[in-house]
Motif scaffolding. Structure first.
Motif, PDB file in Angstrom:
ATOM      1  N   ALA A 427       0.833  -1.199   0.000  1.00 27.43           N
ATOM      2  CA  ALA A 427       0.000   0.000   0.000  1.00 27.43           C
ATOM      3  C   ALA A 427       0.872   1.254   0.000  1.00 27.43           C
ATOM      4  O   ALA A 427       0.522   2.259  -0.627  1.00 27.43           O
ATOM      5  N   TRP A 428       2.019   1.185   0.682  1.00 27.66           N
ATOM      6  CA  TRP A 428       2.934   2.331   0.673  1.00 27.66           C
ATOM      7  C   TRP A 428       3.388   2.608  -0.757  1.00 27.66           C
ATOM      8  O   TRP A 428       3.503   3.761  -1.169  1.00 27.66           O
ATOM      9  N   SER A 429       3.612   1.548  -1.536  1.00 25.17           N
ATOM     10  CA  SER A 429       4.200   1.690  -2.875  1.00 25.17           C
ATOM     11  C   SER A 429       3.188   2.056  -3.945  1.00 25.17           C
ATOM     12  O   SER A 429       3.588   2.446  -5.037  1.00 25.17           O
TER      13      SER A 429
ATOM     14  N   HIS B  35       0.001   4.420   7.369  1.00 27.12           N
ATOM     15  CA  HIS B  35      -0.356   5.840   7.417  1.00 27.12           C
ATOM     16  C   HIS B  35       0.617   6.688   6.607  1.00 27.12           C
ATOM     17  O   HIS B  35       0.567   7.910   6.666  1.00 27.12           O
ATOM     18  N   LEU B  36       1.537   6.041   5.920  1.00 28.72           N
ATOM     19  CA  LEU B  36       2.479   6.752   5.047  1.00 28.72           C
ATOM     20  C   LEU B  36       2.361   6.167   3.655  1.00 28.72           C
ATOM     21  O   LEU B  36       1.979   5.021   3.488  1.00 28.72           O
ATOM     22  N   GLY B  37       2.738   6.954   2.644  1.00 29.79           N
ATOM     23  CA  GLY B  37       2.722   6.431   1.284  1.00 29.79           C
ATOM     24  C   GLY B  37       3.744   7.127   0.419  1.00 29.79           C
ATOM     25  O   GLY B  37       4.217   8.214   0.751  1.00 29.79           O
ATOM     26  N   THR B  38       4.085   6.482  -0.673  1.00 31.13           N
ATOM     27  CA  THR B  38       5.022   7.069  -1.626  1.00 31.13           C
ATOM     28  C   THR B  38       4.392   8.301  -2.260  1.00 31.13           C
ATOM     29  O   THR B  38       3.170   8.449  -2.277  1.00 31.13           O
ATOM     30  N   SER B  39       5.242   9.171  -2.782  1.00 24.20           N
ATOM     31  CA  SER B  39       4.701  10.356  -3.449  1.00 24.20           C
ATOM     32  C   SER B  39       4.351  10.061  -4.906  1.00 24.20           C
ATOM     33  O   SER B  39       3.679  10.851  -5.554  1.00 24.20           O
ATOM     34  N   ALA B  40       4.789   8.927  -5.429  1.00 14.97           N
ATOM     35  CA  ALA B  40       4.509   8.613  -6.834  1.00 14.97           C
ATOM     36  C   ALA B  40       3.023   8.331  -7.038  1.00 14.97           C
ATOM     37  O   ALA B  40       2.383   7.715  -6.186  1.00 14.97           O
ATOM     38  N   THR B  41       2.478   8.806  -8.136  1.00 10.46           N
ATOM     39  CA  THR B  41       1.113   8.461  -8.516  1.00 10.46           C
ATOM     40  C   THR B  41       1.147   7.942  -9.945  1.00 10.46           C
ATOM     41  O   THR B  41       2.176   8.028 -10.621  1.00 10.46           O
ATOM     42  N   THR B  42       0.025   7.418 -10.387  1.00 11.83           N
ATOM     43  CA  THR B  42      -0.036   6.951 -11.762  1.00 11.83           C
ATOM     44  C   THR B  42       0.341   8.074 -12.715  1.00 11.83           C
ATOM     45  O   THR B  42       1.074   7.859 -13.687  1.00 11.83           O
ATOM     46  N   ALA B  43      -0.118   9.283 -12.412  1.00  6.92           N
ATOM     47  CA  ALA B  43       0.177  10.416 -13.301  1.00  6.92           C
ATOM     48  C   ALA B  43       1.672  10.730 -13.332  1.00  6.92           C
ATOM     49  O   ALA B  43       2.219  11.061 -14.388  1.00  6.92           O
ATOM     50  N   THR B  44       2.375  10.617 -12.185  1.00 11.77           N
ATOM     51  CA  THR B  44       3.812  10.912 -12.216  1.00 11.77           C
ATOM     52  C   THR B  44       4.570   9.839 -12.996  1.00 11.77           C
ATOM     53  O   THR B  44       5.564  10.129 -13.652  1.00 11.77           O
ATOM     54  N   ILE B  45       4.082   8.597 -12.932  1.00 11.65           N
ATOM     55  CA  ILE B  45       4.738   7.532 -13.711  1.00 11.65           C
ATOM     56  C   ILE B  45       4.558   7.813 -15.207  1.00 11.65           C
ATOM     57  O   ILE B  45       5.496   7.709 -15.993  1.00 11.65           O
ATOM     58  N   MET B  46       3.329   8.184 -15.582  1.00  9.70           N
ATOM     59  CA  MET B  46       3.056   8.471 -16.997  1.00  9.70           C
ATOM     60  C   MET B  46       3.892   9.667 -17.464  1.00  9.70           C
ATOM     61  O   MET B  46       4.384   9.695 -18.585  1.00  9.70           O
ATOM     62  N   ARG B  47       4.056  10.650 -16.566  1.00 11.07           N
ATOM     63  CA  ARG B  47       4.875  11.803 -16.930  1.00 11.07           C
ATOM     64  C   ARG B  47       6.319  11.367 -17.181  1.00 11.07           C
ATOM     65  O   ARG B  47       6.970  11.832 -18.117  1.00 11.07           O
ATOM     66  N   ASP B  48       6.799  10.440 -16.360  1.00  9.92           N
ATOM     67  CA  ASP B  48       8.149   9.938 -16.579  1.00  9.92           C
ATOM     68  C   ASP B  48       8.266   9.222 -17.921  1.00  9.92           C
ATOM     69  O   ASP B  48       9.306   9.292 -18.581  1.00  9.92           O
ATOM     70  N   VAL B  49       7.205   8.522 -18.321  1.00  9.18           N
ATOM     71  CA  VAL B  49       7.249   7.853 -19.625  1.00  9.18           C
ATOM     72  C   VAL B  49       7.331   8.902 -20.733  1.00  9.18           C
ATOM     73  O   VAL B  49       8.115   8.757 -21.681  1.00  9.18           O
ATOM     74  N   LEU B  50       6.544   9.967 -20.589  1.00 13.56           N
ATOM     75  CA  LEU B  50       6.586  11.015 -21.620  1.00 13.56           C
ATOM     76  C   LEU B  50       7.970  11.663 -21.681  1.00 13.56           C
ATOM     77  O   LEU B  50       8.488  11.940 -22.766  1.00 13.56           O
ATOM     78  N   ILE B  51       8.580  11.867 -20.513  1.00 10.55           N
ATOM     79  CA  ILE B  51       9.938  12.419 -20.510  1.00 10.55           C
ATOM     80  C   ILE B  51      10.890  11.437 -21.202  1.00 10.55           C
ATOM     81  O   ILE B  51      11.745  11.834 -21.997  1.00 10.55           O
ATOM     82  N   GLY B  52      10.698  10.149 -20.927  1.00 12.61           N
ATOM     83  CA  GLY B  52      11.547   9.140 -21.559  1.00 12.61           C
ATOM     84  C   GLY B  52      11.389   9.096 -23.067  1.00 12.61           C
ATOM     85  O   GLY B  52      12.306   8.699 -23.792  1.00 12.61           O
ATOM     86  N   LEU B  53      10.229   9.495 -23.555  1.00 10.92           N
ATOM     87  CA  LEU B  53       9.990   9.488 -25.011  1.00 10.92           C
ATOM     88  C   LEU B  53      10.627  10.703 -25.690  1.00 10.92           C
ATOM     89  O   LEU B  53      10.737  10.742 -26.917  1.00 10.92           O
ATOM     90  N   THR B  54      11.033  11.698 -24.894  1.00 11.06           N
ATOM     91  CA  THR B  54      11.522  12.947 -25.487  1.00 11.06           C
ATOM     92  C   THR B  54      12.730  12.767 -26.412  1.00 11.06           C
ATOM     93  O   THR B  54      12.723  13.321 -27.515  1.00 11.06           O
ATOM     94  N   PRO B  55      13.770  12.020 -26.015  1.00 12.55           N
ATOM     95  CA  PRO B  55      14.913  11.894 -26.939  1.00 12.55           C
ATOM     96  C   PRO B  55      14.498  11.337 -28.305  1.00 12.55           C
ATOM     97  O   PRO B  55      14.965  11.804 -29.340  1.00 12.55           O
ATOM     98  N   VAL B  56      13.595  10.365 -28.287  1.00 11.24           N
ATOM     99  CA  VAL B  56      13.155   9.775 -29.557  1.00 11.24           C
ATOM    100  C   VAL B  56      12.400  10.822 -30.374  1.00 11.24           C
ATOM    101  O   VAL B  56      12.587  10.939 -31.591  1.00 11.24           O
ATOM    102  N   MET B  57      11.557  11.611 -29.703  1.00 13.79           N
ATOM    103  CA  MET B  57      10.792  12.635 -30.428  1.00 13.79           C
ATOM    104  C   MET B  57      11.741  13.685 -31.025  1.00 13.79           C
ATOM    105  O   MET B  57      11.577  14.105 -32.167  1.00 13.79           O
TER     106      MET B  57
END
Lengths: 453, 346
Positions: A427-429, B35-57
Motif C-alpha cells: 500500500a505504501w508503494s 499511514h504513510l505512502g510514496t509520493s509517486a502516482t499513476t500520473a507521475t509515472i506516466m509523466r516519466d514515460v513522456l519524458i523518456g519518449l523525449t529523446p526519440v521525439m
C-alpha cells in the motif's frame, strides 16, 4: 570496533524504503513519566488468553503486585505499575479495536520508585555477562512468565513460551531483534544506545535458556550509536552484533531470520520450526531484570514522536498510563496534528480515543500531521507491479485486493492471502492509492468464512 | 460479567485528549494502516514515460522535420479528444490529465511513416483509444496495447499508406529516397543495409520513432531508472530477439547478423516503450521474462519468415493475448511456501 553504516549489509528480498523520520526523537534521552493520577491496566495485553483479576475494588496494591493472573499456557500475568488502590474493573477500547477489561488503579502520592531512581532500577547497576549458567533454563522461562514478559516489539507474544525448550524442535540460533524498522520509532534505539548492558545480559540468559549455540543481534545500519554501544557491551561475550540494511520490514520476524540465517520460516509455522527464536532488544533487557532482580514488567519505553507533538520524547511510562498522559508530558498536540497512531505509521493503529491505556505492546505514539497524510484519490490499478516488487512475502498484492473486492475466496486462496502479514509495503508503494492492506484484511475474513462453510 | 455503560471507561471527546495548558485540540481522524505512502502516482509515472519518449521525439524531428511534429501532434490530440469524449460518455471523471492517452498518441505517432496521410493518424488514434482501451473499460482494463491496436487497424485498412513503399520518396534527397533497412533486407538479402553506426544514430529511413537506437536507449535508461518501466521486459525482449536472430542466421534463413537485427526496425523502441506498457504486460517477475522473450522471438520470426518487414506490432499483440495465462502460470511462491504433503493420509 565502532563500525557505522555498512554497505552491502545483509538483508531480505524486496521491501521498501519509506523514509526514516527518526530525527524527531532519536536524540531525546529516555525520560521517566511522573506517576499519572490514574492507571488503567488492561487484563489482555498479549497474544493469548485474557487474565483474571486477582484484586478487588479498594484493595491496596504495591508496585509489582500481580493484579491479573494468567490463564493457560499462552498467557502472561499483569502487575500493578504503581502503588495505590485498585478500583472496580471496567472496560476500555484499545487502539487495536479490542474491548478489554481493565483494572483502574489510583496511585498513592508517594511512590517507592520514581524519576531517576526508577530509571536506574530498570537499566542501571551491574549486569553480569558471566556466570549466568547458574540459572536453570527452566527457571529463566519461569521468571519470564512470572514477570509477565511478552514481546515488546509490538506483537506481545508471551516470552516464556519461546524460552521453554522443546525436545522435538531444538533451537540452534537466538536472534535478538534490534531493527526497529518502523519509521519514526526510536525507543529501541535509545535503549540500545543508553543501556546496552541489560540487553546483552538478557540475550545471554535467553541463549542459555533456549540451548541455542549462536546468538546474533540484528540492527539496521541507520543506528551507528547503538551499534557502537552494543559492540562495546557485547565484547568478549558470544553475542554477535550484525548490522543490516535499513529497509522496511527488516524487523519482521520472518524477514529478519531470512536476512541473518537464510532460513525460511514455513508458511503458518513458527521460527522454532527452523531452529530459531527471536526476541526483541527491549524484551531481552526486561528478561535480564526479571531473572536477576526478580522485577516484573511494569513499565515500558514509549516513543512519543512526529510532527504533531510539541516535544518528541522517549518516555519510560507505567503500563496503564493513558495516551493523554504521555501526550501532555510531551507538551501536547500541535494544531497541525491530524492522526495519533499507537505504534509506528506502517503497522500502527490510529487512536480514536486518547483515554486508551498504554499496554505492554505500545512501542510508540506517533502524531502525524496533515502534510504526512496527504491523500490522493484512488485510480485504476495499471498493474505497474510496484506492490509485487515491494512484497517481502513474495505475494501479488494487487491480485489479492481485486479478488477481495470481487469476493472471490477461491482466488484469495490461490494467491496465498494467508501468507500476508499486513506490513503495508504494498500500500505504501501503490501509485494508484489502492487500499491494499484494508482489502487484504477483508479478504482474509472472506476466505475464513468460505472455508468454515 | 454484565457491565452497565457507566462502568465503561469514559470515552473522552477529543478536547479531553489534550492537557489544559495545551493549545486548542486539533481535530483528529482515524484511518487504516499504513499511514504513510510514496509520493509517486499513476500520473507521475506516466509523466516519466513522456519524458523518456523525449529523446526519440527530438531525433524524429531532427530527421523527419515537420512530418514528425504533425503526425505525433495529430495522434496525441485525437487520443486526448477521444479519451475525453469517452470518459464523459461513461460518466467518469476526466482522465486525460493522467498522461496515459497522451503516451498512446505519442507511441502511435512515432510508429507511423513520415508520409502517412492525416486521416491515417486520426483514425489510428481514435481506434487506439476507442477499440484498444475504452471498450474494455478504460485505463487498467485493456488487454492489448492501445497504440498497437490503432496501428494494426490502419496498417490493415490503408496497406498502401503504410507499406514499404510509403516510406520512400523517390524525389527526395538523402535517407527518404532509400528503402527502410528491413524492407531493403527483405528485397535483396544483405543489400543496402546501413552501417551499424548509421543504425544506432538513426540516419536512415523508417517509422518516425524507430530510427535512432541511441535515443531509444537513452530514454529507456531513464524509464528503468525512474521505475516507470520494469527492467526485465526490455532485457528479455532483446535477449529473446538476439537468440532467435542467432538461430536464424546459423540456420541460414537470413543474412542479417545479430547486431543488425537488434539495431534495425522498432525492436529497441518497442522493447523499452511498447512492450513495457504495464497494463498489457504480466505482473509477475517470471512472467515478465516469458513475455519479453516471446516478443523478441516473434519479432525476429515475423521479420524472417513473414511478408512483413517489421514485426514488433504483431509480436506485442500476440504476447498481450498470452498475458492472462502467463500470469496464472507464474504465481510466485510466498516466502516459506512448501508443497502440501500429499502422503499426509497414508
Amino acid at each position: 570496533m565502532s563500525t557505522t553504516a555498512t554497505k552491502n549489509a545483509a538483508t531480505f528480498a524486496r521491501g521498501i524504503h519509506p523514509g526514516e523520520h527518526k530525527q524527531w526523537a532519536s536524540d531525546a534521552a529516555i525520560e521517566v513519566l511522573p506517576t499519572p493520577a490514574a492507571l488503567h491496566i488492561a487484563l489482555l495485553q498479549h497474544t493469548g488468553a485474557p487474565c483474571v483479576a486477582t484484586v478487588k475494588p479498594r484493595d491496596p496494591v504495591a508496585l509489582g503486585d500481580v493484579i491479573g493472573e494468567a490463564q493457560g499456557f499462552i498467557s502472561a500475568p499483569v502487575h500493578a505499575s504503581a502503588s495505590g488502590k485498585a478500583a472496580k474493573e471496567a472496560m476500555a477500547t484499545l487502539p487495536n479495536g479490542r474491548h478489554v477489561p481493565v483494572i483502574p488503579i489510583k496511585p498513592d502520592p508517594e511512590q517507592p520508585l520514581s524519576g531517576r531512581e526508577l530509571y536506574e532500577d530498570h537499566f542501571g547497576g551491574v549486569w553480569p555477562t558471566t556466570g549466568l549458567d547458574q540459572y536453570e533454563p527452566k527457571a529463566i522461562a519461569d521468571a519470564a512468565r512470572a514477570a509477565g514478559l511478552v514481546g515488546l516489539g509490538g506483537a506481545a507474544f508471551p516470552t516464556h513460551v519461546k524460552l521453554l525448550r522443546n525436545e522435538k524442535k531444538p533451537i540452534d540460533t537466538l536472534v535478538i531483534n534490534g531493527c526497529e524498522c518502523e519509521p519514526f520509532l526510536t525507543a529501541d534505539d535509545r535503549l540500545m544506545t543508553e543501556a546496552p548492558a541489560p540487553i546483552v545480559t538478557g540475550a545471554l540468559l535467553a541463549l542459555h535458556a533456549t540451548g541455542a549455540r549462536r546468538a546474533v543481534l540484528g540492527i539496521e545500519d541507520n543506528k551507528p550509536r547503538a551499534i557502537a554501544s552494543l559492540r562495546a557491551a557485547a565484547a568478549g561475550t558470544p553475542l554477535q552484533i550484525q548490522p543490516l540494511e535499513t529497509k522496511y520490514p527488516q524487523g519482521s520476524e520472518k524477514q529478519l531470520i531470512d536476512a541473518l540465517t537464510g532460513r525460511k520460516v514455513p508458511l503458518g509455522g513458527l521460527p522454532l520450526d527452523v531452529g530459531v527464536v527471536v526476541i526483541n532488544v527491549t524484551t531481552a533487557a526486561a528478561l535480564a531484570r526479571a531473572v536477576l532482580r526478580g522485577k516484573p514488567l511494569t513499565h515500558r519505553i514509549v516513543t512519543v514522536t512526529g510532527g504533531g507533538i510539541a516535544q518528541p520524547r522517549n518516555v519510560l511510562a507505567p503500563i496503564g498510563a493513558s495516551f493523554t498522559d504521555l501526550i501532555a508530558f510531551c507538551g501536547g498536540l500541535l494544531p497541525e496534528a491530524a492522526r495519533v497512531i499507537a505504534g509506528g505509521p506502517m503497522m500502527g493503529f490510529a487512536v480514536g480515543d486518547l483515554a486508551a491505556p498504554v499496554t505492554k505492546g505500545t512501542s510508540g505514539i506517533t502524531v502525524m500531521t496533515r502534510a504526512d497524510l496527504a491523500a490522493a484519490d484512488e485510480t485504476s490499478c495499471v498493474r505497474c507491479g510496484r506492490c509485487v516488487d515491494a512484497c517481502p512475502m513474495n505475494l501479488l498484492p494487487t491480485r489479492l485486493a481485486l479478488a477481495a473486492r470481487a469476493g472471490r475466496a477461491d482466488l484469495l486462496d490461490r494467491y496465498h492471502i494467508m501468507a500476508c502479514m499486513e506490513c503495508g509495503s504494498c500500500a505504501w508503494s501503490c501509485p494508484a492509492r489502492l487500499p491494499l492492506v484494508q482489502l487484504v484484511r477483508v479478504g482474509k475474513l472472506q476466505l475464513r468464512a468460505a472455508q468454515s462453510k | 460479567m454484565a457491565r452497565t455503560p457507566a462502568e465503561v471507561l469514559p470515552t473522552a471527546p477529543q478536547q479531553a485528549g489534550s492537557p489544559p495548558q495545551a493549545p486548542a485540540a486539533p481535530a483528529l481522524e482515524v484511518g487504516p494502516s499504513p499511514h504513510l505512502g510514496t509520493s509517486a502516482t499513476t500520473a507521475t509515472i506516466m509523466r516519466d514515460v513522456l519524458i523518456g519518449l523525449t529523446p526519440v521525439m527530438v531525433m524524429s524531428v531532427w530527421f523527419f522535420g515537420w512530418a514528425a511534429i504533425v503526425q505525433v501532434g495529430l495522434c496525441v490530440l485525437t487520443c486526448l479528444g477521444v479519451e475525453a469524449a469517452l470518459t464523459a460518455a461513461r460518466g467518469r471523471s476526466l482522465t486525460i490529465m493522467d498522461g496515459s492517452a497522451a503516451i498512446t498518441g505519442v507511441i502511435l505517432g512515432l510508429s507511423l511513416p513520415w508520409s502517412s496521410p492525416w486521416y491515417v493518424a486520426v483514425i489510428g488514434a481514435a481506434v487506439a483509444i476507442g477499440l484498444g482501451k475504452w471498450v474494455f473499460g478504460g485505463l487498467g482494463f485493456n488487454i492489448f496495447n492501445p497504440a498497437m491496436v490503432g496501428r494494426a487497424f490502419v496498417m490493415l485498412s490503408f496497406a498502401a499508406a503504410l507499406g514499404a513503399s510509403a516510406f520512400v520518396d523517390p524525389d527526395a534527397l538523402g535517407v527518404l529516397s532509400q528503402a527502410t533497412p528491413l524492407a531493403a533486407a527483405k528485397e535483396a538479402a544483405g543489400a543496402g543495409l546501413p552501417s551499424l553506426t548509421a543504425l544506432l544514430a538513426g540516419a536512415h529511413n523508417g517509422s518516425l520513432g524507430e530510427t535512432s537506437i541511441l535515443a531509444a536507449l537513452l530514454g529507456g535508461a531513464w524509464l528503468i531508472w525512474r521505475r516507470a518501466a520494469v527492467w526485465q521486459i526490455p532485457a528479455a525482449v532483446l535477449a529473446g530477439a538476439a537468440a532467435m536472430a542467432l538461430a536464424c542466421r546459423l540456420a541460414g534463413f537470413t543474412s542479417l547478423t545479430v547486431p543488425e537485427q537488434l539495431f534495425s526496425g522498432a525492436l529497441v523502441f518497442g522493447a523499452f516503450f511498447i512492450a513495457t506498457d504495464p497494463v498489457t504486460s504480466p505482473i509477475t517477475p517470471r512472467g515478465r521474462w516469458i513475455f519479453g522473450v516471446g516478443i523478441g522471438v516473434f519479432v525476429v520470426m515475423i521479420r524472417v519468415f513473414s511478408s512483413y518487414p517489421g514485426g514488433v506490432m504483431f509480436a506485442v499483440l500476440i504476447m498481450n493475448a498470452a498475458v492472462p495465462v502467463i500470469n496464472r502460470w507464474t504465481i510466485p511462491q510466498p516466502l516459506g511456501w512448501r508443497p502440501k504433503p500429499q502422503e499426509a493420509k497414508a
